[in-house]
Enzyme design. Structure first.
Site, mmCIF file in Angstrom:
data_model
loop_
_atom_site.group_PDB
_atom_site.id
_atom_site.type_symbol
_atom_site.label_atom_id
_atom_site.label_comp_id
_atom_site.label_asym_id
_atom_site.label_seq_id
_atom_site.Cartn_x
_atom_site.Cartn_y
_atom_site.Cartn_z
ATOM 1 N N CYS A 197 50.441 -35.187 -3.154
ATOM 2 C CA CYS A 197 50.546 -34.703 -4.535
ATOM 3 C C CYS A 197 51.421 -33.454 -4.570
ATOM 4 O O CYS A 197 51.223 -32.523 -3.782
ATOM 5 C CB CYS A 197 49.159 -34.370 -5.082
ATOM 6 S SG CYS A 197 49.186 -33.693 -6.759
ATOM 7 N N GLN A 255 28.905 -42.038 -11.272
ATOM 8 C CA GLN A 255 29.622 -41.893 -10.003
ATOM 9 C C GLN A 255 31.098 -42.176 -10.248
ATOM 10 O O GLN A 255 31.465 -43.246 -10.721
ATOM 11 C CB GLN A 255 29.063 -42.860 -8.955
ATOM 12 C CG GLN A 255 27.666 -42.530 -8.498
ATOM 13 C CD GLN A 255 27.590 -41.250 -7.664
ATOM 14 O OE1 GLN A 255 28.591 -40.629 -7.360
ATOM 15 N NE2 GLN A 255 26.383 -40.865 -7.297
ATOM 16 N N PHE A 285 15.099 -39.597 -10.374
ATOM 17 C CA PHE A 285 16.441 -39.115 -10.724
ATOM 18 C C PHE A 285 17.347 -40.333 -10.963
ATOM 19 O O PHE A 285 18.451 -40.424 -10.452
ATOM 20 C CB PHE A 285 17.032 -38.225 -9.627
ATOM 21 C CG PHE A 285 16.158 -37.085 -9.198
ATOM 22 C CD1 PHE A 285 16.183 -35.878 -9.897
ATOM 23 C CD2 PHE A 285 15.318 -37.198 -8.113
ATOM 24 C CE1 PHE A 285 15.376 -34.813 -9.510
ATOM 25 C CE2 PHE A 285 14.509 -36.149 -7.708
ATOM 26 C CZ PHE A 285 14.538 -34.946 -8.412
ATOM 27 N N GLU A 332 13.896 -40.069 -15.117
ATOM 28 C CA GLU A 332 15.073 -39.213 -15.243
ATOM 29 C C GLU A 332 14.738 -38.046 -16.168
ATOM 30 O O GLU A 332 13.953 -38.191 -17.111
ATOM 31 C CB GLU A 332 16.252 -40.011 -15.811
ATOM 32 C CG GLU A 332 17.441 -39.217 -16.306
ATOM 33 C CD GLU A 332 18.098 -38.355 -15.241
ATOM 34 O OE1 GLU A 332 18.495 -37.220 -15.564
ATOM 35 O OE2 GLU A 332 18.194 -38.799 -14.085
ATOM 36 N N CYS A 335 24.064 -35.589 -2.314
ATOM 37 C CA CYS A 335 25.402 -35.008 -2.433
ATOM 38 C C CYS A 335 25.456 -33.631 -1.785
ATOM 39 O O CYS A 335 26.414 -32.892 -1.987
ATOM 40 C CB CYS A 335 25.836 -34.933 -3.893
ATOM 41 S SG CYS A 335 24.778 -33.896 -4.913
#
Length: 451
Positions: free
Chosen positions: A92, A282, A311, A332, A406
């Site tokens: 890039c 996602q 979650f 959730e 994550c």
């Protein structure tokens, strides 16, 4: 998984008492010795550790200081005087300027190896050993991102800047192309940039968001009132370019055309999952499909199983699980996402799937859905992990727990809690969800012996 983590590195001093050190902006030539877990190069000078973005081991670089505290200095490489044999040319043209994709100078294989090593290090540090390391989940490293947020700023001359935050700066880098976006979003960028740059009242926009699902949607976040003529200009632009238009003036986005539907597709399960701009989705569709498939394979869902999905978001795991299990209870914290997940289940006639809204940082003692045992549990928490919930999971007597993470640090912390409850980590793998960034995703399967 993460709730839409931002790409790039965070430049924050790593603690310690305040002492006089190099001033911000100061230049210095450094010899880089090794890599930090986030891909920054590390040098050691006069008792201080220097963390340098854009540098590799075996390199001699001239750096600019970003911040300093006690024994730690954060810096950015501005000139490579002696390059590592491992250094590659970024694909890039904005690499090193834009705040995203900060690892483009590093070979992709090295990036992925670094992420897996960090995951293993965090588990080991918390005394958790995995019985089996599975192959990482990988996909293409370009054209993968189906969602992006564009910041907007009007400079002193009245020119509109639309794009991403600059590396280690609050400035905005104008973006007309972005190789990591899916082709459908790449095609929109130049037209969107030209339109916003020429429009009246650009200061009314807080940010824009692009999301590709069953169509390309654009969200316009308004921070002040606008005229009907201004709104109509957006409608005309979106009609011309084939964009689905969404507005946000408060907490919840809404479509310009009532009844507009936006969804993403899980091809292997033939499922459509309703979403809106701003929802956690996602961003890497190919990796997400692989992740769902591996989760189902690891869990080995039986037709008689009761499954608890914590979650659960929009039902990314819940809906596929409901195709195989006797019953799925999905929880959730964001009520609006629960409502959309219920709609997705109803449309696809998954009557064995029940969604609930609950704050999962609190005790489960008063939740009626938590009063019965479950055979399988899925956890997909945000970056701060699921410590409160993890400490309560023994009550369900599940034979398997799948943890999707994550943040390796909080995964390892929570894995240690599961270990104390008698669960063993039998499978683990990393996921390269965000290629060319320092973000590390992982999946871990815990099993109760003799269950």
């Amino acid at each position: 998984m993460s709730r839409q983590p931002r790409q790039g590195l965070r430049f924050q001093p790593a603690g310690g008492t305040r002492q006089k050190g190099p001033a911000a902006g100061q230049k210095q030539v450094l010899s880089i010795e090794r890599l930090a877990h986030d891909g920054r190069g590390i040098a050691f000078v006069d008792g201080r550790s220097w963390f340098v973005s854009g540098a590799l081991p075996q390199e001699l670089v001239r750096v600019r200081v970003l911040a300093a505290r006690s024994k730690v200095v954060d810096a950015i490489a501005e000139e490579v005087r002696q390059a590592s044999p491992q250094r590659i040319e970024p694909f890039c043209p904005l690499a090193g300027v834009c705040g995203g994709c900060t690892l483009q100078h590093m070979p992709l294989e090295q990036q992925r190896r670094l992420k897996q090593e960090y995951l293993a290090e965090q588990l080991q540090r918390n005394g958790v050993l995995a019985e089996q390391w599975e192959q990482p989940l990988l996909a293409g490293d370009r054209g993968y991102r189906r969602r992006t947020r564009l910041s907007l700023r009007v400079d002193k001359t009245g020119c509109v800047q639309l794009g991403y935050r600059a590396l280690a700066s609050r400035e905005i880098v104008n973006i007309r192309q972005c190789p990591i976006l899916v082709p459908e979003l790449q095609a929109v960028l130049p037209q969107l940039t030209d339109f916003v740059g020429a429009m009246q009242q650009p200061q009314a926009i807080g940010h824009l968001e692009l999301l590709f699902g069953n169509t390309v949607a654009v969200l316009v976040r308004l921070i002040r009132p606008v005229t009907d003529v201004w709104q109509q200009a957006w409608r005309d632009f979106c009609n011309k370019t084939g964009l689905q238009l969404w507005w946000q003036t408060g907490a919840e986005p809404f479509p310009d055309q009532p009844g507009s539907r936006l969804a993403y597709h899980l091809a292997d399960q033939a499922l459509d999952i309703d979403c809106r701009p701003g929802d956690f989705v996602q961003v890497n569709a190919a990796l997400n499909q692989q992740m769902v498939n591996r989760a189902l394979g690891w869990l080995g869902v039986q037709p008689t199983d009761r499954v608890l999905d914590l979650f659960c978001g929009l039902g990314n795991f819940s809906l596929p699980l409901a195709q195989q299990a006797a019953e799925v209870v999905a929880v959730e914290g964001v009520t609006a996402m629960v409502e959309r997940a219920r709609r997705s289940a109803a449309v696809q006639k998954l009557d064995n799937l029940h969604f609930y809204a609950a704050d999962l940082s609190q005790s489960l003692a008063d939740r009626h859905w938590a009063s019965e045992p479950f055979d399988l549990i899925v956890l997909d928490p945000p970056r701060d992990g699921a410590m409160q919930i993890t400490s309560q999971l023994a009550r369900f007597a599940a034979r398997k727990i799948l943890y999707v993470s994550c943040n390796p640090a909080t995964l390892a912390r929570d894995a240690a809690l599961l270990s104390k409850q008698g669960y063993q980590l039998v499978r683990v793998c990393s996921l390269d969800m965000f290629s060319h960034t320092s973000h590390v995703e992982a999946m871990a399967l815990f099993v109760k012996p003799h269950s």
